[in-house]
Scaffold this motif. Structure first.
Motif, PDB file in Angstrom:
ATOM      1  N   GLY A  98       7.161   0.013  -7.291  1.00  0.00           N
ATOM      2  CA  GLY A  98       6.714  -1.355  -7.480  1.00  0.00           C
ATOM      3  C   GLY A  98       6.892  -2.152  -6.203  1.00  0.00           C
ATOM      4  O   GLY A  98       7.656  -1.770  -5.315  1.00  0.00           O
ATOM      5  N   ARG A  99       6.196  -3.268  -6.114  1.00  0.00           N
ATOM      6  CA  ARG A  99       6.239  -4.111  -4.919  1.00  0.00           C
ATOM      7  C   ARG A  99       7.668  -4.557  -4.597  1.00  0.00           C
ATOM      8  O   ARG A  99       8.140  -4.412  -3.468  1.00  0.00           O
ATOM      9  CB  ARG A  99       5.344  -5.325  -5.135  1.00  0.00           C
ATOM     10  CG  ARG A  99       5.267  -6.245  -3.965  1.00  0.00           C
ATOM     11  CD  ARG A  99       4.356  -7.448  -4.306  1.00  0.00           C
ATOM     12  NE  ARG A  99       4.251  -8.331  -3.185  1.00  0.00           N
ATOM     13  CZ  ARG A  99       5.116  -9.301  -2.924  1.00  0.00           C
ATOM     14  NH1 ARG A  99       6.149  -9.512  -3.700  1.00  0.00           N
ATOM     15  NH2 ARG A  99       4.940 -10.064  -1.868  1.00  0.00           N
ATOM     16  N   THR A 100       8.370  -5.113  -5.559  1.00  0.00           N
ATOM     17  CA  THR A 100       9.736  -5.599  -5.331  1.00  0.00           C
ATOM     18  C   THR A 100      10.668  -4.459  -4.962  1.00  0.00           C
ATOM     19  O   THR A 100      11.472  -4.577  -4.032  1.00  0.00           O
ATOM     20  CB  THR A 100      10.266  -6.328  -6.577  1.00  0.00           C
ATOM     21  OG1 THR A 100       9.373  -7.388  -6.892  1.00  0.00           O
ATOM     22  CG2 THR A 100      11.654  -6.888  -6.338  1.00  0.00           C
ATOM     23  N   ARG A 101      10.543  -3.348  -5.649  1.00  0.00           N
ATOM     24  CA  ARG A 101      11.393  -2.182  -5.344  1.00  0.00           C
ATOM     25  C   ARG A 101      11.093  -1.601  -3.971  1.00  0.00           C
ATOM     26  O   ARG A 101      11.912  -0.883  -3.415  1.00  0.00           O
ATOM     27  CB  ARG A 101      11.232  -1.105  -6.404  1.00  0.00           C
ATOM     28  CG  ARG A 101      11.919  -1.463  -7.682  1.00  0.00           C
ATOM     29  CD  ARG A 101      11.972  -0.238  -8.574  1.00  0.00           C
ATOM     30  NE  ARG A 101      12.943  -0.451  -9.615  1.00  0.00           N
ATOM     31  CZ  ARG A 101      14.115   0.158  -9.674  1.00  0.00           C
ATOM     32  NH1 ARG A 101      14.455   1.032  -8.764  1.00  0.00           N
ATOM     33  NH2 ARG A 101      14.945  -0.097 -10.647  1.00  0.00           N
ATOM     34  N   THR A 148       0.834  -1.205   0.000  1.00  0.00           N
ATOM     35  CA  THR A 148       0.000   0.000   0.000  1.00  0.00           C
ATOM     36  C   THR A 148       0.867   1.252   0.000  1.00  0.00           C
ATOM     37  O   THR A 148       0.613   2.197  -0.744  1.00  0.00           O
ATOM     38  CB  THR A 148      -0.949   0.000   1.218  1.00  0.00           C
ATOM     39  OG1 THR A 148      -1.793  -1.162   1.132  1.00  0.00           O
ATOM     40  CG2 THR A 148      -1.803   1.252   1.267  1.00  0.00           C
ATOM     41  N   ALA A 149       1.896   1.259   0.836  1.00  0.00           N
ATOM     42  CA  ALA A 149       2.805   2.408   0.883  1.00  0.00           C
ATOM     43  C   ALA A 149       3.510   2.581  -0.456  1.00  0.00           C
ATOM     44  O   ALA A 149       3.667   3.705  -0.943  1.00  0.00           O
ATOM     45  CB  ALA A 149       3.824   2.229   2.007  1.00  0.00           C
TER      46      ALA A 149
END
Length: 65
Positions: free
Chosen positions: A25-28, A17-18
């Protein structure tokens, strides 16, 4: 994520969410969270990571009315 959505967030939010709020991106987002280098305060609870919403709003320049 809109201004109103950010103001409606609970006290802590997931890293996903943050990341969406700060356009990562999620991984980043998880990489710096694990290293303690996320731009907001991250709390680790077991294997979960939670981002402090007040800190997220602060870096985005959003203050509650």
């Amino acid at each position: 994520m809109s201004h109103d959505e950010l103001l409606a967030l609970p006290t802590t939010v997931s890293v996903e969410t943050a990341a969406r709020a700060i356009r990562l991106g999620r991984t980043r987002a998880y990489e710096p969270a694990r290293r303690g280098q996320f731009p907001c305060k991250v709390i680790r609870i077991g294997t979960s990571y939670r981002v402090v919403t007040a800190d997220l709003r602060r870096i985005l320049g959003i203050e509650p009315n």
